[in-house]
Write a protein that holds these residues in place. Structure first.
Motif, PDB file in Angstrom:
ATOM      1  N   GLU A 221       0.821  -1.211   0.000  1.00 18.45           N
ATOM      2  CA  GLU A 221       0.000   0.000   0.000  1.00 18.45           C
ATOM      3  C   GLU A 221       0.857   1.263   0.000  1.00 18.45           C
ATOM      4  N   TYR A 222       1.996   1.208   0.674  1.00 22.36           N
ATOM      5  CA  TYR A 222       2.876   2.374   0.785  1.00 22.36           C
ATOM      6  C   TYR A 222       3.991   2.370  -0.267  1.00 22.36           C
ATOM      7  N   GLY A 223       3.970   1.405  -1.174  1.00 18.86           N
ATOM      8  CA  GLY A 223       4.984   1.356  -2.217  1.00 18.86           C
ATOM      9  C   GLY A 223       6.357   0.960  -1.720  1.00 18.86           C
ATOM     10  N   VAL A 224       6.398   0.190  -0.657  1.00 23.77           N
ATOM     11  CA  VAL A 224       7.665  -0.235  -0.065  1.00 23.77           C
ATOM     12  C   VAL A 224       8.148  -1.512  -0.736  1.00 23.77           C
ATOM     13  N   ILE A 225       9.418  -1.575  -1.052  1.00 26.36           N
ATOM     14  CA  ILE A 225      10.029  -2.762  -1.653  1.00 26.36           C
ATOM     15  C   ILE A 225      10.412  -3.727  -0.539  1.00 26.36           C
ATOM     16  N   THR A 226      10.035  -5.000  -0.666  1.00 26.41           N
ATOM     17  CA  THR A 226      10.272  -5.974   0.389  1.00 26.41           C
ATOM     18  C   THR A 226      11.163  -7.116  -0.091  1.00 26.41           C
ATOM     19  N   ALA A 227      11.761  -7.777   0.876  1.00 29.25           N
ATOM     20  CA  ALA A 227      12.537  -8.992   0.627  1.00 29.25           C
ATOM     21  C   ALA A 227      12.377  -9.892   1.847  1.00 29.25           C
ATOM     22  N   TYR A 228      12.737 -11.153   1.685  1.00 34.40           N
ATOM     23  CA  TYR A 228      12.575 -12.131   2.770  1.00 34.40           C
ATOM     24  C   TYR A 228      13.922 -12.676   3.203  1.00 34.40           C
ATOM     25  N   GLN A 229      14.097 -12.772   4.523  1.00 35.83           N
ATOM     26  CA  GLN A 229      15.292 -13.369   5.097  1.00 35.83           C
ATOM     27  C   GLN A 229      14.890 -14.082   6.385  1.00 35.83           C
ATOM     28  N   PRO A 230      15.134 -15.399   6.500  1.00 42.19           N
ATOM     29  CA  PRO A 230      14.820 -16.092   7.754  1.00 42.19           C
ATOM     30  C   PRO A 230      15.557 -15.440   8.924  1.00 42.19           C
ATOM     31  N   PHE A 231      14.875 -15.337  10.054  1.00 46.28           N
ATOM     32  CA  PHE A 231      15.443 -14.620  11.198  1.00 46.28           C
ATOM     33  C   PHE A 231      16.300 -15.539  12.057  1.00 46.28           C
ATOM     34  N   GLU A 232      17.503 -15.072  12.362  1.00 44.30           N
ATOM     35  CA  GLU A 232      18.368 -15.748  13.339  1.00 44.30           C
ATOM     36  C   GLU A 232      18.614 -14.844  14.528  1.00 44.30           C
ATOM     37  N   ASN A 233      19.071 -13.634  14.255  1.00 45.01           N
ATOM     38  CA  ASN A 233      19.161 -12.595  15.282  1.00 45.01           C
ATOM     39  C   ASN A 233      19.186 -11.244  14.577  1.00 45.01           C
ATOM     40  N   HIS A 234      19.032 -10.181  15.352  1.00 39.43           N
ATOM     41  CA  HIS A 234      18.943  -8.850  14.748  1.00 39.43           C
ATOM     42  C   HIS A 234      20.225  -8.423  14.018  1.00 39.43           C
ATOM     43  N   PRO A 235      21.418  -8.616  14.596  1.00 40.28           N
ATOM     44  CA  PRO A 235      22.619  -8.201  13.861  1.00 40.28           C
ATOM     45  C   PRO A 235      22.749  -8.868  12.500  1.00 40.28           C
ATOM     46  N   LYS A 236      22.454 -10.175  12.419  1.00 42.85           N
ATOM     47  CA  LYS A 236      22.554 -10.872  11.135  1.00 42.85           C
ATOM     48  C   LYS A 236      21.455 -10.422  10.177  1.00 42.85           C
ATOM     49  N   GLN A 237      20.286 -10.100  10.718  1.00 46.54           N
ATOM     50  CA  GLN A 237      19.197  -9.628   9.870  1.00 46.54           C
ATOM     51  C   GLN A 237      19.540  -8.279   9.246  1.00 46.54           C
ATOM     52  N   TRP A 238      20.131  -7.390  10.040  1.00 40.97           N
ATOM     53  CA  TRP A 238      20.550  -6.092   9.503  1.00 40.97           C
ATOM     54  C   TRP A 238      21.667  -6.261   8.481  1.00 40.97           C
ATOM     55  N   ASP A 239      22.580  -7.171   8.757  1.00 40.59           N
ATOM     56  CA  ASP A 239      23.669  -7.421   7.810  1.00 40.59           C
ATOM     57  C   ASP A 239      23.117  -7.899   6.475  1.00 40.59           C
ATOM     58  N   ALA A 240      22.134  -8.795   6.535  1.00 45.75           N
ATOM     59  CA  ALA A 240      21.520  -9.302   5.314  1.00 45.75           C
ATOM     60  C   ALA A 240      20.810  -8.181   4.560  1.00 45.75           C
TER      61      ALA A 240
ATOM     62  N   TYR B 150      28.207  -0.683   9.097  1.00 50.30           N
ATOM     63  CA  TYR B 150      27.836  -2.087   8.986  1.00 50.30           C
ATOM     64  C   TYR B 150      27.252  -2.569  10.310  1.00 50.30           C
ATOM     65  N   SER B 151      26.599  -3.726  10.266  1.00 48.83           N
ATOM     66  CA  SER B 151      26.005  -4.306  11.464  1.00 48.83           C
ATOM     67  C   SER B 151      27.064  -5.056  12.258  1.00 48.83           C
ATOM     68  N   ASP B 152      27.061  -4.863  13.563  1.00 48.24           N
ATOM     69  CA  ASP B 152      28.057  -5.478  14.442  1.00 48.24           C
ATOM     70  C   ASP B 152      27.682  -6.936  14.706  1.00 48.24           C
ATOM     71  N   LEU B 153      28.321  -7.856  14.019  1.00 55.98           N
ATOM     72  CA  LEU B 153      28.005  -9.272  14.142  1.00 55.98           C
ATOM     73  C   LEU B 153      28.626  -9.916  15.374  1.00 55.98           C
ATOM     74  N   ASN B 154      29.399  -9.158  16.133  1.00 60.90           N
ATOM     75  CA  ASN B 154      29.905  -9.669  17.407  1.00 60.90           C
ATOM     76  C   ASN B 154      28.857  -9.578  18.503  1.00 60.90           C
ATOM     77  N   GLU B 155      27.716  -8.991  18.185  1.00 66.18           N
ATOM     78  CA  GLU B 155      26.589  -8.968  19.114  1.00 66.18           C
ATOM     79  C   GLU B 155      25.588 -10.039  18.689  1.00 66.18           C
ATOM     80  N   ASN B 156      24.962 -10.667  19.667  1.00 60.90           N
ATOM     81  CA  ASN B 156      24.013 -11.730  19.381  1.00 60.90           C
ATOM     82  C   ASN B 156      22.565 -11.273  19.554  1.00 60.90           C
ATOM     83  N   MET B 157      22.360 -10.322  20.455  1.00 58.03           N
ATOM     84  CA  MET B 157      21.006  -9.856  20.733  1.00 58.03           C
ATOM     85  C   MET B 157      20.878  -8.356  20.514  1.00 58.03           C
TER      86      MET B 157
END
Length: 289
Positions: A48-67, A143-150
């Protein structure tokens, strides 16, 4: 076209996402959403808002941001990473509307001031205000800090600045259901306990140099290093007492005190229990081998 691009992470954020998208509408900035499998109306709202989306399975937030940072085709000099339960205030909106890359040539990161709400209550004390979060950074320099887990944080090369005026408001409407809050933080406690055990095993290190008088994130790294040195089971008591007294958490009233207890004591104690359990399992496995 704005000199920045928005990236947002989502998972079943139909209750929160419209507030955020409405708050940034009109900035003429491309917006991307990295979703981790929403089953509600999140993706419909994005369309509805014209936002472009993609899918990535979630493991943790740092990895999700990196992806997300590596997946989307960012064509602007700056990126703004926001959570779906955050809102850009009119004051911050104006700062962004006036933003020009040429005025920030020597800067690679910008910290936003955050106001956090729990059950409709602004958590003003207990060390929760002001809180400065690195949310805007020069693309390719952050970049996303992948040394953090949560706890997720962005790391930048070079200098940063702080926008003390204007806020992002953070309030997860879903957390008005205390069962949701508890279940969410129970999952987070698993991630945090795993991270701390790995730090004990020297499998994780801090990316940032801890510095009490450094950037907001360097100061947080310093405080986290101090936290890891405190005795488990005692430190939740110390932290809750510190928030209640020295940081005036009691002034936040009934709802605020409930939040400080849950986030500052209950959650931290659960993490410590899980750390002990994980260490016991490692010790048993070591003996068997």
């Amino acid at each position: 076209m704005a000199d920045f691009t928005f990236i947002i992470l989502t998972f079943n954020e139909a209750q929160n996402l419209p507030r955020l998208l409405q708050s940034i509408a009109g900035l003429d900035a491309k917006t991307y959403v990295m979703d981790s499998g929403s089953t509600d109306h999140t993706l419909e709202i994005c369309r509805e808002y014209g936002v472009i989306t993609a899918y990535q399975p979630f493991e943790n937030h740092p990895k999700q941001w990196d992806a997300a940072l590596n997946h989307f085709d960012i064509g602007t000099p700056w990126v703004i990473g926001l959570d779906a339960d955050q809102i850009v205030t009119p004051e911050l909106y104006q700062l962004l509307a006036d933003f020009r890359d040429e005025n920030y040539r020597s800067i690679n990161g910008i910290y936003f001031n955050r106001k956090y709400y729990f059950k409709g209550k602004w958590i003003k004390h207990g060390g929760y205000s002001p809180i400065y979060l690195l949310k805007m950074f020069r693309y390719g320099k952050g970049y996303s800090d992948l040394n953090e887990n949560m706890d997720h944080r962005f790391i930048i090369e070079g200098d940063s600045t702080i926008w003390k005026k204007g806020y992002i408001l953070e309030e997860n409407i879903k957390e008005n259901d205390i069962g949701f809050w508890i279940a969410k933080h129970n999952r987070y406690s698993d991630l945090l306990a795993e991270e701390e055990v790995e730090r004990i095993q020297l499998l994780r290190t801090q990316t940032l140099k801890p510095a009490f008088f450094g950037s907001p994130d360097q100061r947080k790294a310093w405080l986290k290093r101090m936290w890891w040195r405190l005795p488990r089971y005692l430190r939740p008591f110390l932290y809750f007492g510190y928030r209640m007294t020295f940081k005036l958490g009691f002034l936040d009233g009934r709802i605020g005190i409930l939040f400080h207890f849950l986030q500052g004591f209950w959650f931290r104690m659960i993490v410590d229990v899980k750390i002990e359990e994980k260490l016991a399992i490692l010790k048993t496995n070591s003996r068997q081998n």
